[in-house]
Design a protein around this motif. Structure first.
Motif, PDB file in Angstrom:
ATOM      1  N   LYS A 132       3.884   3.345  19.004  1.00 16.24           N
ATOM      2  CA  LYS A 132       3.079   3.016  17.829  1.00 16.24           C
ATOM      3  C   LYS A 132       3.475   3.887  16.642  1.00 16.24           C
ATOM      4  O   LYS A 132       3.567   3.411  15.509  1.00 16.24           O
ATOM      5  CB  LYS A 132       1.599   3.212  18.177  1.00 16.24           C
ATOM      6  CG  LYS A 132       0.657   2.707  17.156  1.00 16.24           C
ATOM      7  CD  LYS A 132      -0.775   2.824  17.654  1.00 16.24           C
ATOM      8  CE  LYS A 132      -1.764   2.289  16.627  1.00 16.24           C
ATOM      9  NZ  LYS A 132      -3.147   2.366  17.107  1.00 16.24           N
ATOM     10  N   ALA A 133       3.722   5.162  16.895  1.00 10.25           N
ATOM     11  CA  ALA A 133       4.114   6.082  15.820  1.00 10.25           C
ATOM     12  C   ALA A 133       5.456   5.675  15.205  1.00 10.25           C
ATOM     13  O   ALA A 133       5.637   5.721  13.985  1.00 10.25           O
ATOM     14  CB  ALA A 133       4.184   7.510  16.353  1.00 10.25           C
ATOM     15  N   ALA A 162       5.987   4.473  11.330  1.00 10.65           N
ATOM     16  CA  ALA A 162       6.954   5.133  10.453  1.00 10.65           C
ATOM     17  C   ALA A 162       7.923   4.120   9.856  1.00 10.65           C
ATOM     18  O   ALA A 162       8.255   4.170   8.658  1.00 10.65           O
ATOM     19  CB  ALA A 162       7.715   6.211  11.238  1.00 10.65           C
ATOM     20  N   GLU A 163       8.394   3.179  10.671  1.00 14.26           N
ATOM     21  CA  GLU A 163       9.305   2.146  10.172  1.00 14.26           C
ATOM     22  C   GLU A 163       8.597   1.265   9.137  1.00 14.26           C
ATOM     23  O   GLU A 163       9.171   0.910   8.100  1.00 14.26           O
ATOM     24  CB  GLU A 163       9.821   1.293  11.327  1.00 14.26           C
ATOM     25  CG  GLU A 163      10.819   0.240  10.879  1.00 14.26           C
ATOM     26  CD  GLU A 163      11.330  -0.638  12.006  1.00 14.26           C
ATOM     27  OE1 GLU A 163      12.182  -1.497  11.721  1.00 14.26           O
ATOM     28  OE2 GLU A 163      10.867  -0.476  13.163  1.00 14.26           O
ATOM     29  N   ASN A 164       7.343   0.916   9.411  1.00 20.80           N
ATOM     30  CA  ASN A 164       6.548   0.105   8.489  1.00 20.80           C
ATOM     31  C   ASN A 164       6.429   0.808   7.138  1.00 20.80           C
ATOM     32  O   ASN A 164       6.604   0.200   6.081  1.00 20.80           O
ATOM     33  CB  ASN A 164       5.174  -0.166   9.103  1.00 20.80           C
ATOM     34  CG  ASN A 164       4.373  -1.184   8.324  1.00 20.80           C
ATOM     35  OD1 ASN A 164       4.872  -1.791   7.381  1.00 20.80           O
ATOM     36  ND2 ASN A 164       3.124  -1.375   8.716  1.00 20.80           N
ATOM     37  N   GLU A 165       6.126   2.098   7.168  1.00 20.34           N
ATOM     38  CA  GLU A 165       5.981   2.876   5.933  1.00 20.34           C
ATOM     39  C   GLU A 165       7.303   2.929   5.163  1.00 20.34           C
ATOM     40  O   GLU A 165       7.330   2.784   3.932  1.00 20.34           O
ATOM     41  CB  GLU A 165       5.501   4.294   6.267  1.00 20.34           C
ATOM     42  CG  GLU A 165       5.093   5.104   5.079  1.00 20.34           C
ATOM     43  CD  GLU A 165       3.913   4.484   4.319  1.00 20.34           C
ATOM     44  OE1 GLU A 165       3.941   4.545   3.078  1.00 20.34           O
ATOM     45  OE2 GLU A 165       2.991   3.944   4.950  1.00 20.34           O
ATOM     46  N   ALA A 166       8.427   3.084   5.882  1.00 22.77           N
ATOM     47  CA  ALA A 166       9.740   3.134   5.232  1.00 22.77           C
ATOM     48  C   ALA A 166      10.061   1.798   4.580  1.00 22.77           C
ATOM     49  O   ALA A 166      10.597   1.743   3.451  1.00 22.77           O
ATOM     50  CB  ALA A 166      10.813   3.513   6.246  1.00 22.77           C
ATOM     51  N   LEU A 167       9.745   0.697   5.261  1.00 23.01           N
ATOM     52  CA  LEU A 167      10.001  -0.633   4.693  1.00 23.01           C
ATOM     53  C   LEU A 167       9.127  -0.882   3.463  1.00 23.01           C
ATOM     54  O   LEU A 167       9.583  -1.472   2.470  1.00 23.01           O
ATOM     55  CB  LEU A 167       9.773  -1.709   5.756  1.00 23.01           C
ATOM     56  CG  LEU A 167      10.817  -1.765   6.876  1.00 23.01           C
ATOM     57  CD1 LEU A 167      10.375  -2.715   7.961  1.00 23.01           C
ATOM     58  CD2 LEU A 167      12.186  -2.151   6.327  1.00 23.01           C
ATOM     59  N   ARG A 168       7.869  -0.448   3.516  1.00 20.00           N
ATOM     60  CA  ARG A 168       6.988  -0.615   2.347  1.00 20.00           C
ATOM     61  C   ARG A 168       7.543   0.175   1.139  1.00 20.00           C
ATOM     62  O   ARG A 168       7.514  -0.308   0.003  1.00 20.00           O
ATOM     63  CB  ARG A 168       5.574  -0.146   2.667  1.00 20.00           C
ATOM     64  CG  ARG A 168       4.814  -1.105   3.548  1.00 20.00           C
ATOM     65  CD  ARG A 168       3.403  -0.566   3.827  1.00 20.00           C
ATOM     66  NE  ARG A 168       2.758  -1.330   4.858  1.00 20.00           N
ATOM     67  CZ  ARG A 168       2.039  -2.436   4.639  1.00 20.00           C
ATOM     68  NH1 ARG A 168       1.884  -2.885   3.418  1.00 20.00           N
ATOM     69  NH2 ARG A 168       1.482  -3.074   5.650  1.00 20.00           N
ATOM     70  N   ALA A 169       8.010   1.396   1.407  1.00 20.77           N
ATOM     71  CA  ALA A 169       8.574   2.206   0.324  1.00 20.77           C
ATOM     72  C   ALA A 169       9.822   1.549  -0.254  1.00 20.77           C
ATOM     73  O   ALA A 169      10.023   1.520  -1.481  1.00 20.77           O
ATOM     74  CB  ALA A 169       8.889   3.607   0.838  1.00 20.77           C
ATOM     75  N   GLU A 170      10.671   0.981   0.615  1.00 25.29           N
ATOM     76  CA  GLU A 170      11.881   0.295   0.160  1.00 25.29           C
ATOM     77  C   GLU A 170      11.525  -0.938  -0.672  1.00 25.29           C
ATOM     78  O   GLU A 170      12.117  -1.190  -1.722  1.00 25.29           O
ATOM     79  CB  GLU A 170      12.718  -0.107   1.389  1.00 25.29           C
ATOM     80  CG  GLU A 170      14.061  -0.697   1.046  1.00 25.29           C
ATOM     81  CD  GLU A 170      14.869  -1.061   2.288  1.00 25.29           C
ATOM     82  OE1 GLU A 170      15.773  -1.887   2.162  1.00 25.29           O
ATOM     83  OE2 GLU A 170      14.576  -0.505   3.379  1.00 25.29           O
ATOM     84  N   LEU A 171      10.518  -1.696  -0.226  1.00 29.44           N
ATOM     85  CA  LEU A 171      10.059  -2.871  -0.961  1.00 29.44           C
ATOM     86  C   LEU A 171       9.529  -2.479  -2.335  1.00 29.44           C
ATOM     87  O   LEU A 171       9.836  -3.120  -3.356  1.00 29.44           O
ATOM     88  CB  LEU A 171       8.981  -3.610  -0.152  1.00 29.44           C
ATOM     89  CG  LEU A 171       8.393  -4.870  -0.775  1.00 29.44           C
ATOM     90  CD1 LEU A 171       9.467  -5.926  -0.994  1.00 29.44           C
ATOM     91  CD2 LEU A 171       7.294  -5.415   0.100  1.00 29.44           C
ATOM     92  N   GLN A 172       8.733  -1.396  -2.369  1.00 29.77           N
ATOM     93  CA  GLN A 172       8.186  -0.935  -3.650  1.00 29.77           C
ATOM     94  C   GLN A 172       9.312  -0.502  -4.590  1.00 29.77           C
ATOM     95  O   GLN A 172       9.272  -0.786  -5.796  1.00 29.77           O
ATOM     96  CB  GLN A 172       7.207   0.225  -3.423  1.00 29.77           C
ATOM     97  CG  GLN A 172       6.485   0.658  -4.662  1.00 29.77           C
ATOM     98  CD  GLN A 172       5.641  -0.465  -5.270  1.00 29.77           C
ATOM     99  OE1 GLN A 172       4.982  -1.230  -4.568  1.00 29.77           O
ATOM    100  NE2 GLN A 172       5.661  -0.576  -6.583  1.00 29.77           N
TER     101      GLN A 172
END
Length: 173
Positions: free
Chosen positions: A152-153, A157-167
């Protein structure tokens, strides 16, 4: 002279004949004197040490684990330096009663402590192992997660990295 007796798991060694007449050798006298000196030194060091708290004793019990069950112990006949013959129980995995390390024992008859072991022979296990219990249900093999499954961790972490890349991509437009 060492001889051997084979158990299922271990080949036990014998040294001398504990029940035969025995006269200590010069080497036995030397080993006994060294054992006494070592014992006295340890006693002096222990006397200098601060007393243990109950918490520390409990922690030591935890580290040592539960007592060894009797079916994991081997009985030995020992002739001690003082001339007395005693029985002792030791862990079955060791081919010698001294474990190759501590070749002394406190004599229960004359209270000589330590008394070097000058002869020994195995007598057999202290107890038979308990019968194996039959389980009523056949046990299922444990399910292991697939090797490609992520924690889950890791996913968070991957989800957060993808959101940052999208932003970052949105900000470039």
């Amino acid at each position: 002279m060492l001889s051997t007796f084979t158990d299922v798991e271990v080949e036990y060694l014998c040294h001398g004949v504990p029940l035969a007449d025995y006269q200590p050798t010069k080497a036995d006298h030397r080993r006994q004197q060294e054992a006494v000196r070592t014992h006295e030194w340890v006693q002096r060091q222990v006397a200098k040490a601060p007393p243990w708290t109950e918490e520390r004793r409990e922690r030591m019990r935890e580290l040592l684990g539960p007592p060894i069950p009797p079916w994991e112990l081997q009985r030995w006949r020992l002739r001690l330096y003082c001339g007395h013959i005693v029985e002792a129980a030791r862990i079955r995995k060791s081919p010698r009663p001294d474990g190759g390390v501590c070749d002394k024992e406190a004599c229960p008859e004359c209270c000589l402590d330590p008394s070097v072991i000058v002869a020994f022979e195995p007598l057999g296990p202290l107890a038979d192992p308990p019968p194996k219990k039959r389980s009523q249900k056949p046990s299922r093999p444990s399910r292991k997660p697939p090797a490609d499954r992520r924690s889950k961790a890791e996913l968070a972490a991957e989800n957060e990295a993808l959101r940052a890349e999208l932003q970052a991509l949105r900000d470039q437009m």
